[in-house]
Design an enzyme around this catalytic site. Structure first.
Site, mmCIF file in Angstrom:
data_model
loop_
_atom_site.group_PDB
_atom_site.id
_atom_site.type_symbol
_atom_site.label_atom_id
_atom_site.label_comp_id
_atom_site.label_asym_id
_atom_site.label_seq_id
_atom_site.Cartn_x
_atom_site.Cartn_y
_atom_site.Cartn_z
ATOM 1 N N GLY A 64 3.164 40.014 -11.836
ATOM 2 C CA GLY A 64 2.158 38.979 -11.372
ATOM 3 C C GLY A 64 1.854 38.018 -12.455
ATOM 4 O O GLY A 64 2.538 37.755 -13.368
ATOM 5 N N SER A 65 0.633 37.630 -12.360
ATOM 6 C CA SER A 65 0.134 36.293 -12.877
ATOM 7 C C SER A 65 0.033 36.423 -14.319
ATOM 8 O O SER A 65 -0.228 37.364 -15.004
ATOM 9 C CB SER A 65 -1.345 36.148 -12.400
#
Lengths: 138, 425
Positions: A64-65
């Site tokens: 993810g981020s």
């Protein structure tokens, strides 16, 4: 009680021991963790609602981020850090994340730690020497 | 231990000031954490300075103190003169002009003002977008970069053939101060080769379908390098790849991939794998598509409160299309419509009248940000409709909302009628 030794390498130095919290699923801190509460909030995650505070946190990798390290820093500032991290596959997200989390962290172990270690096992992490000592709970 | 070149050792020794010294200290810790052997020069950094997921923990307003504590990770106050490299910035916590529409508190506005002034003084770009490649940061093939933003990284690596890992705020800022990045991961040829073969049997030909494909493969491949083998010969455009990239970096951590015959390092399957034996073959067809669609649609109540589109920031193509859909229409009184794009693209939308069309319909064209950053959803939002699999992935955990995911047309229909009527066709 059986003991198991794993050998790997240091990500961030230091020595720590405690109870393991293990997941076979990847971790997204931004949008998957509440940093101030220190719990996993990603829906459908097997650790949903659980706290990693003061645990030896064992997980395969980050996903993810790119906010991974930003959230890791807040976790540290909020006093919600795990005692140590054992990360199977290091990446840029967890590399800089571990640096700002400032807890002993190891990777590249000779066996998959998410297979060997179970939640509740007592785990000693000597990150300086890259050694993980596991005492099975049963 | 990472080996330092002469200029790197000088920076670490403090010969070029405390800011570069501190930056180098962090980069050495980072390089050792990764196991990198040396650094490589970079003059292209996509920074992460204007947003923090927990603004409530930030008790200071002085720009130098903020940068020291939250980016250089020290309580010592370090003053940066001027950032060394060319850079762009990732999204900020709010639309820097239309923040009141977002319901952002005055305290957040003051924090953003402080960072804005700091950025101007120190040579940090105010581009404020998750899509730097749409607004003038287009690296060339082989260029070493240090980019934040998980959805932008595969654009840099896979689409453009430039080289970056997914950097964090705390690694990108030191890279911008020093012009150095660890030579590790996707900076090296051997890690850019394909690892998994993805046989795509479905005719992926809409933006929504590229998101669905990316989401499924991200979940299956996690950090691997998938090689897409499309049975139907389609050439995706920028809006579609934006969807593929952002979805694969949400369900997983895909930073690099190949599409045979499309992306620059994959003219053939042989080139895409470059001697690697595929670890796994993944099949994507009708049932995988359906399964992914159902997973992303978490809402049950079809009364939509917010239609949030433009994640990652809408392209010029999408701005044109959404304006056409809204021309002469009125959105439902119970619904907020937020459309996100980069500041630079909005200025073109202003000139072309798209912004006026959106406004007349009752929607908002916003820039610099999105509601996920500082958890700024309109008050009372329970149900969100979006055309982004990334937004659908993150909104439940961050905003505590339920989500409908579909096409732009279905989202605009929901904005006009107040009801979700989308379905997988």
């Amino acid at each position: 009680m059986s003991r198991i030794l794993l050998n790997g390498r240091k990500v961030v130095g230091g020595i720590s021991e405690g109870e393991a919290l293990v997941t076979k699923q990847t971790i997204s801190t931004w949008g998957g963790v509440h940093a101030v509460k220190g719990i996993i909030t990603e829906r459908n995650h097997e650790l949903w609602g659980q706290s990693f505070k003061d645990k030896i946190f064992v997980f395969p990798a980050a996903k993810g981020s790119s906010g991974w390290s930003t959230v890791a820093q807040v976790i540290r500032m909020a006093g919600q850090s795990p005692k140590a991290m054992i990360i199977r596959d290091i990446s840029s997200l967890t590399g800089i994340g571990a640096v700002v989390m400032r807890v002993p962290t190891v990777t590249e172990l000779d066996k998959d730690p998410t297979e060997i270690i179970e939640t509740g096992d007592w785990v000693k992490v000597d990150a300086d020497r890259g050694i993980v000592e596991i005492t099975k709970k049963k | 231990m990472v080996k330092l070149a002469k200029d790197e050792q000088e920076m670490l020794d403090g010969k070029h000031g405390r800011a570069q010294q501190r930056a180098m200290e962090i980069l050495v810790l980072y390089a050792d954490a990764l196991g990198a052997e040396r650094f490589v020069d970079t003059n292209n950094v996509h920074l992460f300075v204007g947003f923090h997921p927990y603004p409530e923990v930030i008790k200071i307003l002085d720009g130098d103190e903020l940068a020291s504590k939250f980016l250089l990770d020290t309580d010592e106050k370090i003053v940066v003169d001027y950032v060394k490299t060319f850079n762009t910035t990732h999204i900020w916590a709010m639309d820097l002009e239309r923040w009141k529409i977002m319901g952002a508190p005055e305290s957040l506005h003051m924090l953003m003002e402080s960072i804005r002034k700091y950025s101007i003084r120190t040579g940090i770009s105010l581009s404020a977008t998750c899509t730097p490649y749409q607004v003038g940061n287009v690296p060339t093939k082989g260029e070493h970069c240090a980019w934040t933003e998980s959805s932008a990284v595969p654009f840099c690596n896979a689409v453009l053939g430039a080289r970056t890992n997914t950097e964090g705020a705390h690694s990108a800022f030191p890279s911008a101060l020093t012009g150095k990045v660890p030579l590790w991961g996707f900076h090296l040829d051997e890690n850019r080769r394909g690892t998994h073969l993805v046989d795509v049997h479905f005719d992926v030909n809409s933006i929504m379908d590229w998101y669905l494909l990316g989401y499924y493969v991200g979940e299956m491949c996690q950090l691997a390098v998938p090689v897409y083998n499309l049975k139907f010969n389609r050439i995706p455009n920028i809006s579609m790849l934006k969807g593929l990239n952002s979805a694969g970096a949400s369900s997983g951590g895909i930073m690099m991939y190949h599409i045979i015959g499309v992306t620059p390092e994959a003219p053939t399957m042989e080139a895409a794998f470059s001697g690697n034996k595929p670890q796994e073959a993944i099949t994507y067809g009708e049932s995988e598509r359906r399964q992914t669609y159902d997973h992303l649609n978490s809402a049950k109540d079809n009364n939509v409160d917010l239609v949030n589109i433009g994640c990652p920031h809408y392209s010029l193509e999408q701005l044109r299309d959404v304006a056409q859909l809204l021309d002469g229409k009125k959105i439902h009184e119970n619904v907020d419509l937020w459309i996100w794009t980069a500041y630079q693209l909005k200025s073109i939308a202003d000139r072309n009248g798209f912004t006026d069309i959106i406004k007349k319909a009752g929607g908002q064209l916003m820039t610099d940000s999105c509601p996920l950053n500082a958890n700024l959803f309109p008050k009372g939002t329970n149900i969100v409709a979006t055309d982004s699999a990334k937004h659908a992935h993150y909104a439940p955990a961050i905003g505590g909302v339920d989500v409908f995911y579909g096409t732009m047309e279905e989202c605009i229909d929901a904005a006009i009628t107040g009801k979700w009527r989308g379905e997988l066709k």
